[in-house]
Design a protein around this motif. Structure first.
Motif, short mmCIF file in Angstrom:
data_model
loop_
_atom_site.label_atom_id
_atom_site.label_comp_id
_atom_site.label_asym_id
_atom_site.label_seq_id
_atom_site.Cartn_x
_atom_site.Cartn_y
_atom_site.Cartn_z
N THR A 283 4.65 0.52 -1.92
CA THR A 283 6.05 0.92 -1.94
C THR A 283 6.30 2.11 -2.86
O THR A 283 7.04 3.03 -2.52
CB THR A 283 6.94 -0.25 -2.39
N ILE B 155 6.75 -3.31 2.83
CA ILE B 155 5.59 -2.51 3.20
C ILE B 155 4.65 -2.35 2.01
O ILE B 155 5.08 -2.42 0.86
CB ILE B 155 6.02 -1.12 3.72
N ILE C 171 6.80 5.63 9.14
CA ILE C 171 7.63 4.91 8.18
C ILE C 171 9.05 5.47 8.11
O ILE C 171 10.03 4.73 8.01
CB ILE C 171 6.98 4.96 6.78
#
Length: 437
Positions: A259, A256, A234
């Protein structure tokens, strides 16, 4: 226990034999037993003892005991006295935090000066459980529940697999003497309160408390490793280094899953505590901010901007006539007379009519109400409106400097020159000014 310790060294710390080791020995049973175990395992070590001067004659007696122990074990010994209370008061921290900071700084100093390879500390399984409970009480993330690290950089804790009962039993079986710290009996401090009041109750509920804790801890460490692996994927998509700090992509973060948890993982090392406020920044108006002690998170249009908080006094720098190179805390300015203007567009340099300048020139930060006459335009413009037109972020505005001649702005450095100082057909002397910030 000796056999288990040797097996532990072979399996988990096989690199220790032959290394130069520093053992932190307080005089308590844990560190004294560690010293004997290391001696019997034929590890080469020296001893370091901190006298924090918190218990008067008792502290001095601890120091004498450790010196005698080092003599018995034929080990080199280092001792250091600290004025812990004064240090804690001046630093504005607790006595426990002050002692921790003082001893770790001293261990590092010894290691660097005398080339020790590793520092060995005597934390054991009960310490690990107590730390878990302390973090649980105070509130923490997953990393705060996964336990004390057995190995972190050059700090090693080879007794974490052993309980306090095992360590004390070994000492008694081998007629090993140690010092009892009278402050350990007090419930004044949180750790002692947990040790004497909470842990016994938990052990009544589960006699195998330490084993259950270790099993739970192993699951937590596996989960932590899983999170770290996920965040490594990420991170490069969510956050980028910028000139003034970091930028977080709001659109990506919103797409995503989880969060809120991702934001915590991205920002946990920057000291933020108001995590609801951090999360709400994603949908806040531009300019909204959340602060930690050292950092600021600012909502920009499509980014969250993370910058350090700096509160320097507003500085004004003066540049005398004839200076060719000026080194400033803000960067470097170069001045050179030239015969003609270089047509290549480059915002890092300007060409001005030298005869229109009034020395000394001044370089300063912009202030509310500042205005200039942008090069190539008619009329004047407020600096704040200029920033707005360029869609500059708050950190960009705060780090923009102005080069001035008396009260007039000559250059919004690295952005736009002022029309009033431009070179014309009547110019007698052309001055090139360039910068590298």
């Amino acid at each position: 226990m000796e056999k288990a310790f040797r097996n532990l060294i072979k399996s988990r710390f096989p690199f220790l034999p032959g290394k130069k080791l520093l053992l932190a020995v307080s005089g308590g049973v844990d560190s004294v037993v560690l010293a004997y175990l290391c001696r019997n395992a034929k590890l080469g070590f020296s001893i370091a003892h901190c006298n924090f001067n918190l218990r008067g004659e008792e502290s001095d007696a601890d120091e004498d005991f450790v010196i005698d122990l080092a003599d018995e074990l034929e080990a080199e010994v280092f001792t250091q006295n600290f004025d812990t209370e004064t240090f804690a008061e001046e630093a504005g921290i607790s006595i426990q935090m002050a002692a921790r900071e003082l001893r770790y700084n001293w261990f590092e100093e010894l290691s660097q000066t005398l080339n020790f390879d590793y520092v060995l500390l005597a934390h054991h399984a009960n310490d690990d459980l107590e730390t878990f409970l302390i973090n649980l009480v105070r509130g923490t993330g997953l990393e705060g529940l996964s336990g004390i690290n057995a190995e972190k950089d050059t700090i090693l804790r080879p007794l974490l697999d052993f309980s306090r009962k095992e360590i004390e039993a070994y000492a008694r079986q081998n007629n090993i003497k140690w010092r009892e710290d009278s402050s350990n009996a007090s419930t004044k401090y949180l750790r002692n309160k947990i040790r004497h009041k909470i842990v016994p109750v938990l052990e009544e509920l589960n006699p195998q408390l330490l084993q259950s804790f270790k099993q739970t801890q192993s699951y937590l460490k596996e989960s932590e490793a899983l999170v770290e692996d996920y965040m490594s994927l990420i991170y490069p998509k969510a956050i980028q280094k910028s000139q003034y700090g970091y930028e977080l992509d709001i659109n990506f973060l919103k797409k995503i899953p989880n969060t809120r948890a991702v934001l915590y993982q991205l920002l946990k090392t920057f000291g933020f505590t108001e995590w609801n406020d951090v999360y709400n920044l994603l949908d806040a108006q531009p300019g909204k901010m959340v602060f930690s002690e050292e950092y600021r998170l600012v909502k920009d249009r499509e980014k969250l901007l993370l910058t350090e908080i700096n509160y320097p006094e507003d500085k004004i720098y003066h540049i005398a006539e004839g200076e060719e190179l000026v080194m400033l805390p803000v960067g470097k300015l170069a001045f050179a007379e030239v015969d003609k203007i270089e047509k290549k567009e480059d915002f890092s340099r300007i060409f001005v009519d030298a005869d229109k300048l009034q020395f000394p020139l001044i370089i300063r930060k912009w202030q509310t109400g500042d205005f200039f006459y942008p090069f190539g335009m008619k009329g004047r413009k407020k600096i704040s409106d200029f920033f707005k037109d360029k869609k500059m972020s708050l950190p960009e505005k705060e780090n923009t400097w102005l080069l001035c001649s008396a009260e007039d702005i000559v250059w919004v450095v690295n952005h736009r020159a002022d029309e009033r100082f431009k070179v014309t057909s009547a110019t007698g002397k052309i001055l090139k000014i360039s910068c590298s910030f």
